[in-house]
Write a protein that holds these residues in place. Sequence first.
Motif, PDB file in Angstrom:
ATOM      1  N   VAL A  25     -94.639 -28.394  63.360  1.00 59.19           N
ATOM      2  CA  VAL A  25     -94.228 -28.764  64.719  1.00 59.19           C
ATOM      3  C   VAL A  25     -92.912 -29.521  64.599  1.00 59.19           C
ATOM      4  O   VAL A  25     -92.769 -30.423  63.779  1.00 59.19           O
ATOM      5  CB  VAL A  25     -95.298 -29.632  65.418  1.00 59.19           C
ATOM      6  N   ARG A  26     -91.941 -29.125  65.403  1.00 60.15           N
ATOM      7  CA  ARG A  26     -90.609 -29.732  65.355  1.00 60.15           C
ATOM      8  C   ARG A  26     -90.214 -30.224  66.733  1.00 60.15           C
ATOM      9  O   ARG A  26     -90.400 -29.537  67.732  1.00 60.15           O
ATOM     10  CB  ARG A  26     -89.605 -28.702  64.858  1.00 60.15           C
ATOM     11  N   ASP A  27     -89.652 -31.432  66.765  1.00 61.93           N
ATOM     12  CA  ASP A  27     -89.124 -31.983  68.013  1.00 61.93           C
ATOM     13  C   ASP A  27     -87.804 -31.308  68.352  1.00 61.93           C
ATOM     14  O   ASP A  27     -86.985 -31.044  67.467  1.00 61.93           O
ATOM     15  CB  ASP A  27     -88.874 -33.491  67.885  1.00 61.93           C
ATOM     16  N   VAL A  28     -87.598 -31.043  69.635  1.00 60.95           N
ATOM     17  CA  VAL A  28     -86.328 -30.536  70.135  1.00 60.95           C
ATOM     18  C   VAL A  28     -85.706 -31.684  70.919  1.00 60.95           C
ATOM     19  O   VAL A  28     -86.335 -32.232  71.831  1.00 60.95           O
ATOM     20  CB  VAL A  28     -86.519 -29.293  71.035  1.00 60.95           C
ATOM     21  N   ARG A  29     -84.480 -32.062  70.552  1.00 58.80           N
ATOM     22  CA  ARG A  29     -83.844 -33.251  71.124  1.00 58.80           C
ATOM     23  C   ARG A  29     -82.658 -32.892  72.009  1.00 58.80           C
ATOM     24  O   ARG A  29     -81.996 -31.882  71.801  1.00 58.80           O
ATOM     25  CB  ARG A  29     -83.381 -34.179  70.006  1.00 58.80           C
ATOM     26  N   SER A  30     -82.391 -33.761  72.961  1.00 58.05           N
ATOM     27  CA  SER A  30     -81.243 -33.605  73.844  1.00 58.05           C
ATOM     28  C   SER A  30     -79.960 -33.882  73.065  1.00 58.05           C
ATOM     29  O   SER A  30     -79.860 -34.902  72.391  1.00 58.05           O
ATOM     30  CB  SER A  30     -81.360 -34.595  75.011  1.00 58.05           C
ATOM     31  N   PRO A  31     -78.966 -32.987  73.167  1.00 59.85           N
ATOM     32  CA  PRO A  31     -77.715 -33.208  72.445  1.00 59.85           C
ATOM     33  C   PRO A  31     -76.824 -34.273  73.091  1.00 59.85           C
ATOM     34  O   PRO A  31     -75.902 -34.769  72.455  1.00 59.85           O
ATOM     35  CB  PRO A  31     -77.036 -31.841  72.486  1.00 59.85           C
ATOM     36  N   THR A  32     -77.123 -34.621  74.333  1.00 60.94           N
ATOM     37  CA  THR A  32     -76.290 -35.577  75.060  1.00 60.94           C
ATOM     38  C   THR A  32     -77.095 -36.203  76.185  1.00 60.94           C
ATOM     39  O   THR A  32     -78.149 -35.717  76.546  1.00 60.94           O
ATOM     40  CB  THR A  32     -75.031 -34.877  75.634  1.00 60.94           C
ATOM     41  N   ALA A  33     -76.585 -37.270  76.738  1.00 58.65           N
ATOM     42  CA  ALA A  33     -77.199 -37.853  77.937  1.00 58.65           C
ATOM     43  C   ALA A  33     -76.839 -36.984  79.135  1.00 58.65           C
ATOM     44  O   ALA A  33     -75.742 -36.418  79.194  1.00 58.65           O
ATOM     45  CB  ALA A  33     -76.696 -39.277  78.143  1.00 58.65           C
TER      46      ALA A  33
ATOM     47  N   ALA B 289     -83.720 -23.277  71.303  1.00 57.82           N
ATOM     48  CA  ALA B 289     -84.776 -23.339  70.296  1.00 57.82           C
ATOM     49  C   ALA B 289     -84.118 -23.386  68.924  1.00 57.82           C
ATOM     50  O   ALA B 289     -83.214 -22.600  68.644  1.00 57.82           O
ATOM     51  CB  ALA B 289     -85.680 -22.120  70.408  1.00 57.82           C
ATOM     52  N   PRO B 290     -84.537 -24.295  68.052  1.00 57.84           N
ATOM     53  CA  PRO B 290     -83.920 -24.411  66.731  1.00 57.84           C
ATOM     54  C   PRO B 290     -84.285 -23.261  65.793  1.00 57.84           C
ATOM     55  O   PRO B 290     -83.567 -22.976  64.839  1.00 57.84           O
ATOM     56  CB  PRO B 290     -84.472 -25.737  66.202  1.00 57.84           C
ATOM     57  N   ALA B 291     -85.402 -22.607  66.062  1.00 55.67           N
ATOM     58  CA  ALA B 291     -85.884 -21.492  65.244  1.00 55.67           C
ATOM     59  C   ALA B 291     -86.918 -20.736  66.064  1.00 55.67           C
ATOM     60  O   ALA B 291     -87.307 -21.175  67.143  1.00 55.67           O
ATOM     61  CB  ALA B 291     -86.510 -22.023  63.953  1.00 55.67           C
ATOM     62  N   GLY B 292     -87.373 -19.611  65.559  1.00 54.73           N
ATOM     63  CA  GLY B 292     -88.406 -18.865  66.256  1.00 54.73           C
ATOM     64  C   GLY B 292     -89.740 -19.585  66.202  1.00 54.73           C
ATOM     65  O   GLY B 292     -90.047 -20.275  65.222  1.00 54.73           O
ATOM     66  N   GLY B 293     -90.506 -19.466  67.274  1.00 55.92           N
ATOM     67  CA  GLY B 293     -91.821 -20.095  67.321  1.00 55.92           C
ATOM     68  C   GLY B 293     -92.335 -20.205  68.739  1.00 55.92           C
ATOM     69  O   GLY B 293     -91.796 -19.606  69.664  1.00 55.92           O
ATOM     70  N   ARG B 294     -93.377 -21.001  68.899  1.00 56.95           N
ATOM     71  CA  ARG B 294     -94.024 -21.162  70.209  1.00 56.95           C
ATOM     72  C   ARG B 294     -93.701 -22.540  70.771  1.00 56.95           C
ATOM     73  O   ARG B 294     -93.802 -23.544  70.070  1.00 56.95           O
ATOM     74  CB  ARG B 294     -95.538 -21.004  70.050  1.00 56.95           C
TER      75      ARG B 294
ATOM     76  N   ASP C 214     -80.257 -37.678  72.196  1.00 51.90           N
ATOM     77  CA  ASP C 214     -81.235 -37.643  71.108  1.00 51.90           C
ATOM     78  C   ASP C 214     -82.681 -37.849  71.571  1.00 51.90           C
ATOM     79  O   ASP C 214     -83.574 -38.012  70.756  1.00 51.90           O
ATOM     80  CB  ASP C 214     -80.868 -38.657  70.016  1.00 51.90           C
ATOM     81  N   GLN C 215     -82.930 -37.827  72.875  1.00 54.51           N
ATOM     82  CA  GLN C 215     -84.292 -37.938  73.398  1.00 54.51           C
ATOM     83  C   GLN C 215     -85.061 -36.663  73.094  1.00 54.51           C
ATOM     84  O   GLN C 215     -84.536 -35.553  73.234  1.00 54.51           O
ATOM     85  CB  GLN C 215     -84.264 -38.178  74.909  1.00 54.51           C
ATOM     86  N   VAL C 216     -86.320 -36.789  72.677  1.00 50.70           N
ATOM     87  CA  VAL C 216     -87.164 -35.612  72.450  1.00 50.70           C
ATOM     88  C   VAL C 216     -87.521 -35.038  73.825  1.00 50.70           C
ATOM     89  O   VAL C 216     -88.063 -35.728  74.673  1.00 50.70           O
ATOM     90  CB  VAL C 216     -88.445 -35.981  71.668  1.00 50.70           C
ATOM     91  N   ILE C 217     -87.165 -33.764  74.018  1.00 49.57           N
ATOM     92  CA  ILE C 217     -87.440 -33.136  75.315  1.00 49.57           C
ATOM     93  C   ILE C 217     -88.534 -32.075  75.228  1.00 49.57           C
ATOM     94  O   ILE C 217     -89.109 -31.681  76.233  1.00 49.57           O
ATOM     95  CB  ILE C 217     -86.168 -32.553  75.966  1.00 49.57           C
ATOM     96  N   ALA C 218     -88.797 -31.594  74.003  1.00 52.42           N
ATOM     97  CA  ALA C 218     -89.803 -30.549  73.825  1.00 52.42           C
ATOM     98  C   ALA C 218     -90.298 -30.566  72.383  1.00 52.42           C
ATOM     99  O   ALA C 218     -89.664 -31.154  71.508  1.00 52.42           O
ATOM    100  CB  ALA C 218     -89.231 -29.183  74.164  1.00 52.42           C
ATOM    101  N   ARG C 219     -91.421 -29.878  72.177  1.00 50.01           N
ATOM    102  CA  ARG C 219     -91.953 -29.703  70.822  1.00 50.01           C
ATOM    103  C   ARG C 219     -92.253 -28.221  70.627  1.00 50.01           C
ATOM    104  O   ARG C 219     -92.794 -27.564  71.523  1.00 50.01           O
ATOM    105  CB  ARG C 219     -93.223 -30.525  70.623  1.00 50.01           C
ATOM    106  N   MET C 220     -91.884 -27.730  69.447  1.00 51.38           N
ATOM    107  CA  MET C 220     -92.118 -26.323  69.109  1.00 51.38           C
ATOM    108  C   MET C 220     -92.928 -26.219  67.840  1.00 51.38           C
ATOM    109  O   MET C 220     -92.753 -26.997  66.909  1.00 51.38           O
ATOM    110  CB  MET C 220     -90.779 -25.606  68.876  1.00 51.38           C
TER     111      MET C 220
END
Length: 75
Positions: free
Chosen positions: A4-12, A46-51, A66-72
Amino acid sequence: MPTVRDVRSPTAGTVWTLEAAPGDQLEADDPIAILEAMKMEIPVHAPAGGRLVELLVAAGEAVSEDQVIARMELG
């Protein structure tokens, strides 16, 4: 065991639209959300393929850099 990987916001900015929903199968670089910052649209990919397991933001919500906005779940 899946990773499981966090997806983070690149900017405010502000979440303008959500392009994916939990449970969606995504390929690398598929859009998850579009942020608006300084009148520019900034896609979050998405940083890579997945769900997509979880979205932690809603449309119209302000996010910080850098806020976590999603998890994959990758793979």
